[in-house]
Design an enzyme around this catalytic site. Sequence first.
Site, PDB file in Angstrom:
ATOM      1  N   ARG A  85       0.812  -1.216   0.000  1.00 54.00           N
ATOM      2  CA  ARG A  85       0.000   0.000   0.000  1.00 54.00           C
ATOM      3  C   ARG A  85       0.845   1.266   0.000  1.00 54.00           C
ATOM      4  O   ARG A  85       0.440   2.327  -0.476  1.00 54.00           O
ATOM      5  CB  ARG A  85      -0.966  -0.010   1.202  1.00 54.00           C
ATOM      6  CG  ARG A  85      -1.854   1.191   1.248  1.00 54.00           C
ATOM      7  CD  ARG A  85      -3.096   1.056   2.124  1.00 54.00           C
ATOM      8  NE  ARG A  85      -3.019   0.121   3.202  1.00 54.00           N
ATOM      9  CZ  ARG A  85      -2.423   0.344   4.379  1.00 54.00           C
ATOM     10  NH1 ARG A  85      -1.808   1.489   4.598  1.00 54.00           N
ATOM     11  NH2 ARG A  85      -2.433  -0.579   5.324  1.00 54.00           N
ATOM     12  N   TYR A 138     -14.224  21.643 -10.216  1.00 56.60           N
ATOM     13  CA  TYR A 138     -14.835  20.407 -10.723  1.00 56.60           C
ATOM     14  C   TYR A 138     -15.998  19.988  -9.800  1.00 56.60           C
ATOM     15  O   TYR A 138     -15.825  19.910  -8.566  1.00 56.60           O
ATOM     16  CB  TYR A 138     -13.735  19.346 -10.764  1.00 56.60           C
ATOM     17  CG  TYR A 138     -14.159  17.965 -11.163  1.00 56.60           C
ATOM     18  CD1 TYR A 138     -14.760  17.725 -12.396  1.00 56.60           C
ATOM     19  CD2 TYR A 138     -13.931  16.883 -10.315  1.00 56.60           C
ATOM     20  CE1 TYR A 138     -15.133  16.443 -12.770  1.00 56.60           C
ATOM     21  CE2 TYR A 138     -14.295  15.603 -10.682  1.00 56.60           C
ATOM     22  CZ  TYR A 138     -14.902  15.388 -11.904  1.00 56.60           C
ATOM     23  OH  TYR A 138     -15.264  14.115 -12.265  1.00 56.60           O
ATOM     24  N   ASP A 210      -6.155  22.220  -8.685  1.00 57.56           N
ATOM     25  CA  ASP A 210      -6.388  21.184  -9.682  1.00 57.56           C
ATOM     26  C   ASP A 210      -5.733  21.684 -10.973  1.00 57.56           C
ATOM     27  O   ASP A 210      -6.215  22.617 -11.608  1.00 57.56           O
ATOM     28  CB  ASP A 210      -7.899  20.978  -9.868  1.00 57.56           C
ATOM     29  CG  ASP A 210      -8.220  19.834 -10.826  1.00 57.56           C
ATOM     30  OD1 ASP A 210      -7.390  19.560 -11.708  1.00 57.56           O
ATOM     31  OD2 ASP A 210      -9.304  19.241 -10.705  1.00 57.56           O
ATOM     32  N   LYS A 235      -6.507  11.915 -17.268  1.00 57.63           N
ATOM     33  CA  LYS A 235      -6.622  12.720 -18.498  1.00 57.63           C
ATOM     34  C   LYS A 235      -5.316  12.626 -19.289  1.00 57.63           C
ATOM     35  O   LYS A 235      -4.987  11.579 -19.798  1.00 57.63           O
ATOM     36  CB  LYS A 235      -6.993  14.167 -18.158  1.00 57.63           C
ATOM     37  CG  LYS A 235      -8.035  14.307 -17.052  1.00 57.63           C
ATOM     38  CD  LYS A 235      -9.382  13.750 -17.411  1.00 57.63           C
ATOM     39  CE  LYS A 235     -10.349  13.947 -16.251  1.00 57.63           C
ATOM     40  NZ  LYS A 235     -11.549  13.160 -16.328  1.00 57.63           N
TER      41      LYS A 235
HETATM   42  C1  LIG Z   1     -10.566  18.988 -13.825  1.00 55.91           C
HETATM   43  C2  LIG Z   1     -10.837  17.625 -13.291  1.00 55.91           C
HETATM   44  N1  LIG Z   1     -10.320  17.292 -12.096  1.00 55.91           N
HETATM   45  C3  LIG Z   1     -10.521  16.088 -11.559  1.00 55.91           C
HETATM   46  C4  LIG Z   1     -11.267  15.141 -12.222  1.00 55.91           C
HETATM   47  C5  LIG Z   1     -11.488  13.812 -11.566  1.00 55.91           C
HETATM   48  O1  LIG Z   1     -10.732  12.824 -12.176  1.00 55.91           O
HETATM   49  P1  LIG Z   1     -11.175  11.290 -12.056  1.00 55.91           P
HETATM   50  O2  LIG Z   1     -12.238  11.078 -13.075  1.00 55.91           O
HETATM   51  O3  LIG Z   1      -9.912  10.540 -12.316  1.00 55.91           O
HETATM   52  O4  LIG Z   1     -11.678  11.090 -10.669  1.00 55.91           O
HETATM   53  C6  LIG Z   1     -11.826  15.431 -13.460  1.00 55.91           C
HETATM   54  C7  LIG Z   1     -12.621  14.429 -14.183  1.00 55.91           C
HETATM   55  O5  LIG Z   1     -13.316  14.709 -15.133  1.00 55.91           O
HETATM   56  C8  LIG Z   1     -11.598  16.718 -14.015  1.00 55.91           C
HETATM   57  O6  LIG Z   1     -12.130  17.070 -15.200  1.00 55.91           O
END
Ligand SMILES: Cc1ncc(COP(=O)(O)O)c(C=O)c1O
Length: 417
Positions: A85, A138, A210, A235
Amino acid sequence: MNAPLARKAVQEMAATRTPVTASRQSGLAVETFLSHGTRSPHDFGGSVNPPVCRASTLVFDDMADMDRRQQALARDEPGVLWYGRLGTATTFALQDSIAYLEGGYRTLLASSGLGACIAGLSAFLKAGDHVLMSDSAYGPVRHYAKTVLGRYGITTTFYDPQIGAGIEALIQANTRVVYVESPGSQTFEVQDIPAIADCAHHHGARVVMDNTWASPLYFKALEHGVDVSVQACTKYITGHSDVLLGAITTTRECWQEVHEQAFAHGLNAGPDDAYLAQRGLRTLSVRLERHQRSALQVAEWLAAQPEVEQVLHPGLPGAPGHTLWKRDFKGSSGLFGVVFKPCTQESLRAFVDALQLFHLGFSWGGFESMVMPEVPMPEREASPWPYQGSLVRLHVGLESPDDLIADLREAMQHLRA
Ligand SMILES: Cc1ncc(COP(=O)(O)O)c(C=O)c1O
């Protein structure tokens, strides 16, 4: 590998696996680092990439070996092979790569981008604290703040993403975190991160960002004052729409709090996903260059169409946020918004359904083009949405931009109808 060789490999790894693997490469251009960084074929029978090491249990040679590793853990040395882990060679390699690219002290992995956002945000919080969160954050992170943080007695105020230094007026005595996402991945406002970070730090708050849209290649979050930079590796880093993964990179100053929280919550990522993300990283700069070029071509074409009210692409001259983007970013990615002039919901749905090369789906950052209608208004609290028409988010993939434009042109007949 026979047993003595395997043992030697693990020992060498334990001895050499530090962020140094990455920092040893400093001075190299990013493309060279992406190709050569955090590889050690001689440790893995010649495998070019660190292979998938699957382990819950990691066994020790003897008690002395176990003691040695425990002491290394107590000294907070990176790359200690202790229990699955806490990481294996596969996850350590990816962590080193991302820490290097973000210019951070260390990186931890989470099983999704959302998990990483939440781990970064919550690391600094306790009951009675206050969070300032961008209105462009988000959606699921907003949801977490309003529900879970609320239950723990932590309050959240949403702020206008374009507030800049004006955030000072919203900072309270108990504000511990300012959460930013720039550009917002649904509404594309570019934030003045250095101004926000200055105010936050002046009042003793941390800045958690983010940074998924730009990836660590096109925005150096920590250099701009951010304390914790989060990537949804789902992404661009993985780039093939087949992995869910997150990464949290911190400054040296914030490491202890983030690490403690992650450890206590059992934060972890599977080695298969880490392997695929590391493989994706090798081509990140090439893919991003192509996403950038094609998205700008498509955005320029859209901006010239009579059905379009506004293209929301920070890299497009004249578009909202372009000046700040130009000041702070090294490039733009493939994700942007287009606001069509007011039309019926039926026309909009027919437009989306008529697209052949843009697929309807939530994620982005992969090799393929995507489309998603967005409805920003109901979520926003601090900043009214200024447009009348319908917002559609496009992700421009690696296809020929001419084909993508032809696809859009064809589908836009439905908007006219
Ligand atoms: C800007 C952004 N941050 C975080 C996330 C979350 O990522 P995950 O889908 O891997 O949880 C997304 C997902 O669409 C996103 O667009």
